[in-house]
Design a protein around this motif. Structure first.
Motif, mmCIF file in Angstrom:
data_model
loop_
_atom_site.group_PDB
_atom_site.id
_atom_site.type_symbol
_atom_site.label_atom_id
_atom_site.label_comp_id
_atom_site.label_asym_id
_atom_site.label_seq_id
_atom_site.Cartn_x
_atom_site.Cartn_y
_atom_site.Cartn_z
ATOM 1 N N ASN A 148 -38.029 -80.578 61.433
ATOM 2 C CA ASN A 148 -39.415 -81.018 61.560
ATOM 3 C C ASN A 148 -40.110 -80.997 60.205
ATOM 4 O O ASN A 148 -39.937 -80.054 59.417
ATOM 5 C CB ASN A 148 -40.186 -80.097 62.519
ATOM 6 C CG ASN A 148 -39.728 -80.250 63.951
ATOM 7 O OD1 ASN A 148 -39.507 -81.357 64.421
ATOM 8 N ND2 ASN A 148 -39.589 -79.125 64.652
ATOM 9 N N THR A 155 -41.227 -81.314 68.704
ATOM 10 C CA THR A 155 -40.839 -80.336 67.685
ATOM 11 C C THR A 155 -39.961 -79.234 68.267
ATOM 12 O O THR A 155 -39.214 -78.580 67.538
ATOM 13 C CB THR A 155 -42.082 -79.708 67.030
ATOM 14 O OG1 THR A 155 -42.855 -79.024 68.022
ATOM 15 C CG2 THR A 155 -42.946 -80.774 66.369
ATOM 16 N N ARG A 197 -44.138 -82.251 58.420
ATOM 17 C CA ARG A 197 -45.498 -82.710 58.714
ATOM 18 C C ARG A 197 -46.208 -83.086 57.416
ATOM 19 O O ARG A 197 -45.777 -82.687 56.325
ATOM 20 C CB ARG A 197 -46.293 -81.624 59.433
ATOM 21 C CG ARG A 197 -46.615 -80.419 58.562
ATOM 22 C CD ARG A 197 -47.453 -79.381 59.306
ATOM 23 N NE ARG A 197 -47.902 -78.307 58.427
ATOM 24 C CZ ARG A 197 -47.203 -77.222 58.146
ATOM 25 N NH1 ARG A 197 -45.988 -77.059 58.667
ATOM 26 N NH2 ARG A 197 -47.679 -76.294 57.331
ATOM 27 N N GLY A 243 -41.878 -78.032 58.792
ATOM 28 C CA GLY A 243 -42.558 -77.498 59.967
ATOM 29 C C GLY A 243 -43.302 -78.571 60.735
ATOM 30 O O GLY A 243 -43.622 -79.630 60.202
ATOM 31 N N SER A 257 -43.811 -76.763 75.687
ATOM 32 C CA SER A 257 -42.433 -77.219 75.525
ATOM 33 C C SER A 257 -41.806 -77.580 76.860
ATOM 34 O O SER A 257 -40.800 -78.271 76.905
ATOM 35 C CB SER A 257 -41.602 -76.126 74.846
ATOM 36 O OG SER A 257 -41.611 -74.941 75.626
ATOM 37 N N ALA A 279 -46.585 -80.017 63.063
ATOM 38 C CA ALA A 279 -48.045 -79.889 63.101
ATOM 39 C C ALA A 279 -48.463 -79.165 64.367
ATOM 40 O O ALA A 279 -47.851 -79.334 65.421
ATOM 41 C CB ALA A 279 -48.693 -81.269 63.039
ATOM 42 N N ASP A 280 -49.509 -78.338 64.270
ATOM 43 C CA ASP A 280 -49.946 -77.586 65.435
ATOM 44 C C ASP A 280 -50.947 -78.363 66.282
ATOM 45 O O ASP A 280 -51.222 -78.010 67.419
ATOM 46 C CB ASP A 280 -50.551 -76.237 65.009
ATOM 47 C CG ASP A 280 -51.692 -76.399 64.023
ATOM 48 O OD1 ASP A 280 -51.945 -77.545 63.580
ATOM 49 O OD2 ASP A 280 -52.330 -75.391 63.690
ATOM 50 N N ARG A 281 -51.526 -79.435 65.717
ATOM 51 C CA ARG A 281 -52.448 -80.250 66.500
ATOM 52 C C ARG A 281 -52.631 -81.604 65.829
ATOM 53 O O ARG A 281 -52.194 -81.821 64.696
ATOM 54 C CB ARG A 281 -53.812 -79.559 66.644
ATOM 55 C CG ARG A 281 -54.641 -79.484 65.355
ATOM 56 C CD ARG A 281 -55.953 -78.771 65.623
ATOM 57 N NE ARG A 281 -56.863 -78.808 64.488
ATOM 58 C CZ ARG A 281 -57.752 -79.770 64.273
ATOM 59 N NH1 ARG A 281 -57.846 -80.784 65.112
ATOM 60 N NH2 ARG A 281 -58.551 -79.727 63.219
ATOM 61 N N HIS A 288 -46.300 -83.563 70.013
ATOM 62 C CA HIS A 288 -45.997 -82.237 69.478
ATOM 63 C C HIS A 288 -44.824 -81.579 70.198
ATOM 64 O O HIS A 288 -44.110 -80.756 69.623
ATOM 65 C CB HIS A 288 -47.230 -81.334 69.579
ATOM 66 C CG HIS A 288 -48.396 -81.822 68.791
ATOM 67 N ND1 HIS A 288 -48.370 -81.937 67.421
ATOM 68 C CD2 HIS A 288 -49.627 -82.235 69.179
ATOM 69 C CE1 HIS A 288 -49.540 -82.399 66.998
ATOM 70 N NE2 HIS A 288 -50.321 -82.592 68.044
ATOM 71 N N GLU A 289 -44.619 -81.947 71.471
ATOM 72 C CA GLU A 289 -43.544 -81.340 72.245
ATOM 73 C C GLU A 289 -42.169 -81.603 71.639
ATOM 74 O O GLU A 289 -41.234 -80.833 71.839
ATOM 75 C CB GLU A 289 -43.567 -81.874 73.687
ATOM 76 C CG GLU A 289 -44.806 -81.463 74.477
ATOM 77 C CD GLU A 289 -46.007 -82.373 74.196
ATOM 78 O OE1 GLU A 289 -47.052 -82.165 74.825
ATOM 79 O OE2 GLU A 289 -45.904 -83.273 73.350
#
Length: 209
Positions: free
Chosen positions: A95, A84, A97, A120, A159, A122-124, A81-82
């Protein structure tokens, strides 16, 4: 495009004494050393064959190199995830997803994969959910969720993770032999040609010692 490069899937090459990660890095090196701005590059889960932070750091640096030095069109699928965060510093990076819907049925959480690509990051991740769909025992899923929650609270990944866990030893420019090795098309060489190349490197090492 002039060439299409793919780095998808990985397996040990025991006959040549190469681990999954060595195979991945060798193929990635070939791409980075021979691709041009007109190439199309497809990379799947780069860095998964080594530790989390080593893999993340290598994927991060590779993306920056593709963007700043090669300029090729590239598609990288990742669970880091970092990565992104690079959209803010690399002007040509975007990005995307795969859309997921989360809901509850009978008090039990459920996810539905829509197989739709949207803008966008992904948040998880949904690793434990996928393991549940695959039929892993509930006790394992509960324990995995507990371990995951503890790990995320003890060492949150943000990040700044790459900076916080970067290598402490200074990295110099690669040795010319390593650069040539990365470009070498080993599968197209005869045993005699390979021995001649090794002998040439030995002579070079003797001259520089």
């Amino acid at each position: 495009v002039d060439r299409v490069y793919t780095r998808i899937g990985a397996a040990d090459n025991l006959a040549r004494g190469r681990s999954t990660f060595m195979v991945e890095m060798t193929e990635t090196a070939t791409i980075l050393n021979t691709a041009t701005a007109r190439s199309l590059i497809l990379l799947d889960e780069m860095g998964r064959g080594t530790s989390t932070f080593d893999g993340l750091a290598l994927a991060w640096a590779t993306l920056e190199y593709l963007h700043g030095h090669i300029g090729a069109r590239a598609l990288l699928a990742t669970h880091y995830h970092e990565l992104t965060a690079l959209e803010r510093s690399l002007s040509a990076l975007r990005n995307f997803r795969v859309e997921v819907v989360e809901d509850s049925v009978g008090g039990e959480a459920r996810i539905t994969f829509l197989h739709q690509i949207v803008a966008g990051g992904a948040d998880r991740s949904y690793g434990i959910n996928v393991a549940q769909l695959a039929g892993l025992p509930p006790s394992i899923l509960d324990r995995a969720a507990e371990v995951l929650a503890r790990r995320e609270s003890d060492r949150p990944l943000g990040s700044g993770s790459v900076v916080e866990h970067q290598l402490t030893l200074p990295l110099g420019p690669p040795h010319p032999v390593m650069v040539e090795l990365g470009r070498l098309q080993v599968d197209g060489m005869t045993p005699l040609e390979a021995l001649q190349k090794i002998a040439e490197w030995q002579r070079q090492a003797g001259e520089n010692s």
